[in-house]
Design a protein around this motif. Structure first.
Motif, PDB file in Angstrom:
ATOM      1  N   LYS A 111      -0.307  16.901  23.480  1.00 53.03           N
ATOM      2  CA  LYS A 111       0.440  17.641  24.520  1.00 53.03           C
ATOM      3  C   LYS A 111       1.661  18.371  23.960  1.00 53.03           C
ATOM      4  O   LYS A 111       2.259  19.186  24.614  1.00 53.03           O
TER       5      LYS A 111
ATOM      6  N   HIS B 268       8.302   6.367  29.926  1.00 55.25           N
ATOM      7  CA  HIS B 268       7.393   5.918  30.990  1.00 55.25           C
ATOM      8  C   HIS B 268       6.558   4.709  30.594  1.00 55.25           C
ATOM      9  O   HIS B 268       6.012   4.038  31.473  1.00 55.25           O
TER      10      HIS B 268
ATOM     11  N   GLY C 170       2.322   8.639  31.694  1.00 56.27           N
ATOM     12  CA  GLY C 170       3.050   9.888  31.466  1.00 56.27           C
ATOM     13  C   GLY C 170       3.195  10.263  30.013  1.00 56.27           C
ATOM     14  O   GLY C 170       4.252  10.703  29.566  1.00 56.27           O
TER      15      GLY C 170
ATOM     16  N   HIS D 292      12.129  13.895  34.219  1.00 59.05           N
ATOM     17  CA  HIS D 292      11.423  12.815  34.927  1.00 59.05           C
ATOM     18  C   HIS D 292      12.242  11.522  34.971  1.00 59.05           C
ATOM     19  O   HIS D 292      13.047  11.260  34.085  1.00 59.05           O
TER      20      HIS D 292
ATOM     21  N   ASP E 108      12.620  18.820  29.094  1.00 54.71           N
ATOM     22  CA  ASP E 108      11.729  19.496  30.047  1.00 54.71           C
ATOM     23  C   ASP E 108      12.455  19.949  31.308  1.00 54.71           C
ATOM     24  O   ASP E 108      11.840  20.485  32.218  1.00 54.71           O
TER      25      ASP E 108
ATOM     26  N   GLY F 284      10.630  14.339  26.867  1.00 54.49           N
ATOM     27  CA  GLY F 284       9.825  15.479  27.294  1.00 54.49           C
ATOM     28  C   GLY F 284      10.379  16.770  26.709  1.00 54.49           C
ATOM     29  O   GLY F 284      11.452  16.788  26.114  1.00 54.49           O
TER      30      GLY F 284
ATOM     31  N   TYR G 178       8.319  20.837  26.825  1.00 59.79           N
ATOM     32  CA  TYR G 178       6.994  21.428  26.613  1.00 59.79           C
ATOM     33  C   TYR G 178       7.048  22.919  26.304  1.00 59.79           C
ATOM     34  O   TYR G 178       6.015  23.512  25.993  1.00 59.79           O
TER      35      TYR G 178
HETATM   36  C1  LIG Z   1       0.765  15.465  29.984  1.00 60.64           C
HETATM   37  C2  LIG Z   1       2.192  15.908  30.110  1.00 60.64           C
HETATM   38  C3  LIG Z   1       3.104  15.045  29.271  1.00 60.64           C
HETATM   39  C4  LIG Z   1       2.360  17.375  29.735  1.00 60.64           C
HETATM   40  N1  LIG Z   1       2.672  17.997  31.009  1.00 60.64           N
HETATM   41  C5  LIG Z   1       2.778  19.427  31.246  1.00 60.64           C
HETATM   42  C6  LIG Z   1       3.849  20.073  30.472  1.00 60.64           C
HETATM   43  C7  LIG Z   1       3.296  21.447  30.147  1.00 60.64           C
HETATM   44  C8  LIG Z   1       1.835  21.428  30.357  1.00 60.64           C
HETATM   45  C9  LIG Z   1       1.470  20.109  30.879  1.00 60.64           C
HETATM   46  C10 LIG Z   1       2.819  17.115  31.982  1.00 60.64           C
HETATM   47  O1  LIG Z   1       3.121  17.361  33.149  1.00 60.64           O
HETATM   48  N2  LIG Z   1       2.590  15.898  31.508  1.00 60.64           N
HETATM   49  C11 LIG Z   1       2.550  14.769  32.361  1.00 60.64           C
HETATM   50  C12 LIG Z   1       1.370  14.511  33.043  1.00 60.64           C
HETATM   51  C13 LIG Z   1       1.293  13.412  33.873  1.00 60.64           C
HETATM   52  C14 LIG Z   1       2.387  12.560  34.011  1.00 60.64           C
HETATM   53  C15 LIG Z   1       3.580  12.823  33.318  1.00 60.64           C
HETATM   54  C16 LIG Z   1       3.683  13.935  32.505  1.00 60.64           C
HETATM   55  C17 LIG Z   1       4.953  14.253  31.815  1.00 60.64           C
HETATM   56  C18 LIG Z   1       5.907  13.304  31.641  1.00 60.64           C
HETATM   57  C19 LIG Z   1       7.220  13.569  31.010  1.00 60.64           C
HETATM   58  O2  LIG Z   1       7.486  14.612  30.443  1.00 60.64           O
HETATM   59  N3  LIG Z   1       8.129  12.573  31.080  1.00 60.64           N
HETATM   60  O3  LIG Z   1       9.377  12.739  30.571  1.00 60.64           O
END
Ligand SMILES: CC1(C)CN(C2CCCC2)C(=O)N1c1ccccc1/C=C/C(=O)NO
Ligand SMILES: [Zn+2]
Length: 407
Positions: free
Chosen positions: A57, A169, A177, A206, A293, A330, A332
């Motif tokens: 990710k 998490h 997460g 988060h 993030d 986080g 991204y």
């Molecule tokens: C899988 C990733 C971590 C990546 N992502 C996005 C970012 C850009 C494209 C996808 C998410 O929303 N995620 C998540 C999915 C489900 C649950 C939690 C998170 C993120 C947690 C976090 O950042 N905690 O601090």
């Protein structure tokens, strides 16, 4: 003790002090620990970066962060310390054996499909994908946090940084997460070997649920999390009413926020709340998760912060001059995350760095401006002044109920 014995022991104590004083004077002028220009510890190795780069990710994020920090010449102002893998014993200080054994078992199987059901039981699917070398990644990133904590314990530094950590998490018995092993909990457990009152601050978009759950019933670790709190937004916990349980009541602080918050509201809110926390809880050591993030331009498209807003929060904490463990999390938008953490690294070392991104392997990722600044977007800010006043008032009211005097 009879009175004469008492006097005798007092005399002997004085003479002991005397010889101690002479002993010290005779010694070459050993550097006085208090004034030694203590360098920031930066936990890094090629292997650590290479392993973290493989995370699906956030591909290559570890390399981008490190190479920008190196390109700015910041590593020369820090003591670079190599990480090691967290031992199973260290990991089991928090996590359940069956969960860890499962990760170890399938992390080197190529046909992990046949463990599908059990994997799902441990949260290992979708957002916490199973991938080759997962166990090595999880133990290296947490070993790096543990090593950083050990440097603080040994008082060889005031600040220790691990940008490959901050996985807030992870639960004791399952992944969540995109977090597998909770390096933050392991780091705090390591710090508890020496410090009595530990403050955990979570600046990630988060809620830091894994760390909060680990310490929600104790008054020795105070967790303070600032995060987006909206129905349906992950992980869904961290409301104002979430204040800890039993002995830990009021030692869990949650600051639920809405989309679009900018530095101008975020930074003063964080600093005022942390100031009250310092007054009442009197922490001896600080752990700060600096998830990026919440920055403008992150694909999470939630908060509207910049590196400067997060920087002011970290700077406020560093001014306390307490041992401080600085962790990632986080983030991204990979170039913005690298910009932010390079800026925080410079801030921790007290060095100014120029706006121009220096030439380095990932230079092209910083186009079209090729500068350090992250600029706020013009997304609507749902945090009204009224909302923020309500949140601030409720949080301060809860904090005022804790006391660390003998009460
Ligand atoms: C899988 C990733 C971590 C990546 N992502 C996005 C970012 C850009 C494209 C996808 C998410 O929303 N995620 C998540 C999915 C489900 C649950 C939690 C998170 C993120 C947690 C976090 O950042 N905690 O601090
Ligand atoms: Zn996050």
């Amino acid at each position: 003790l009879g009175i004469n014995k008492l006097e005798h022991s007092t005399q002997s104590k004085n003479s002991v002090d005397q010889t101690e004083k002479q002993r010290k004077e005779k010694l070459p002028n050993i550097v006085d620990k208090k004034n030694k220009s203590q360098k920031v510890v930066y936990v890094y190795s090629k292997e650590l970066i290479q392993i973290c780069d493989q995370m699906q990710k956030i591909p290559c994020r570890a390399s981008m962060v490190h190479s920008l920090i190196e390109a700015y010449g910041l590593t020369r102002y820090m003591r670079v310390v190599e990480p090691r893998e967290a031992t199973e014993r260290e990991v089991l200080a928090f996590h359940d054996l069956d969960y860890i054994e499962f990760i170890k078992k399938i992390s080197n199987h190529d046909d992990s499909e046949k463990f599908e059901d059990e994997a799902t039981h441990y949260g290992l699917s979708y957002d916490c994908p199973l991938q080759q070398g997962l166990y090595k990644y999880a133990t290296m990133s947490s070993g790096a946090t543990i090593v950083a904590a050990e440097c603080l314990l040994q008082e060889t530094c005031k600040v220790a940084i691990n940008w490959c950590g901050g996985w807030h998490h992870a639960a004791k018995d399952h992944a969540s997460g995109f977090c597998y092993i909770n390096d933050i909990v392991l780091g705090i457990l390591k710090l508890k070997e020496k410090y009595d009152r530990i403050l955990y601050v979570d600046l990630d978009l988060h809620h830091g649920d894994g760390v909060e759950d680990a310490f929600s019933a104790t008054s020795k670790v105070m967790t303070v999390s600032f995060h987006k709190y909206l129905t349906g937004f992950f992980p869904g916990t961290g409301s104002l009413e979430d204040i800890g349980i039993g002995k830990g009541q009021y030692y869990t602080v949650n600051v639920p926020l809405l989309d679009g918050i900018k530095d101008t509201e975020f930074t003063p809110l964080v600093c005022r709340i942390l100031n009250k926390v310092k007054e009442t809880f009197r922490p001896e050591v600080v752990v700060c998760q600096c998830g990026a993030d919440g920055l403008a331009g992150d694909p999470m498209e939630s908060f509207n912060l910049t590196h400067k807003g997060l920087g002011k929060c970290l700077y406020f904490l560093l001014q306390w001059n307490l041992p401080t463990l600085v962790l990632g999390g986080g983030g991204y938008n990979l170039s913005n995350t690298a910009r932010c953490w390079a800026f925080l690294t410079a801030l921790a070392t007290g060095k100014q760095i120029p706006t121009e991104i220096p030439d380095h392997e990932y230079f092209i990722e910083y186009g079209p401006d090729y500068e350090l600044e992250v600029y706020p977007g013009n997304r609507k800010n749902h945090n009204t002044a009224h909302y923020l006043r309500q949140v601030y008032g409720a949080v301060l009211n809860n904090i005022s109920k804790i006391c660390t005097e003998k009460c």
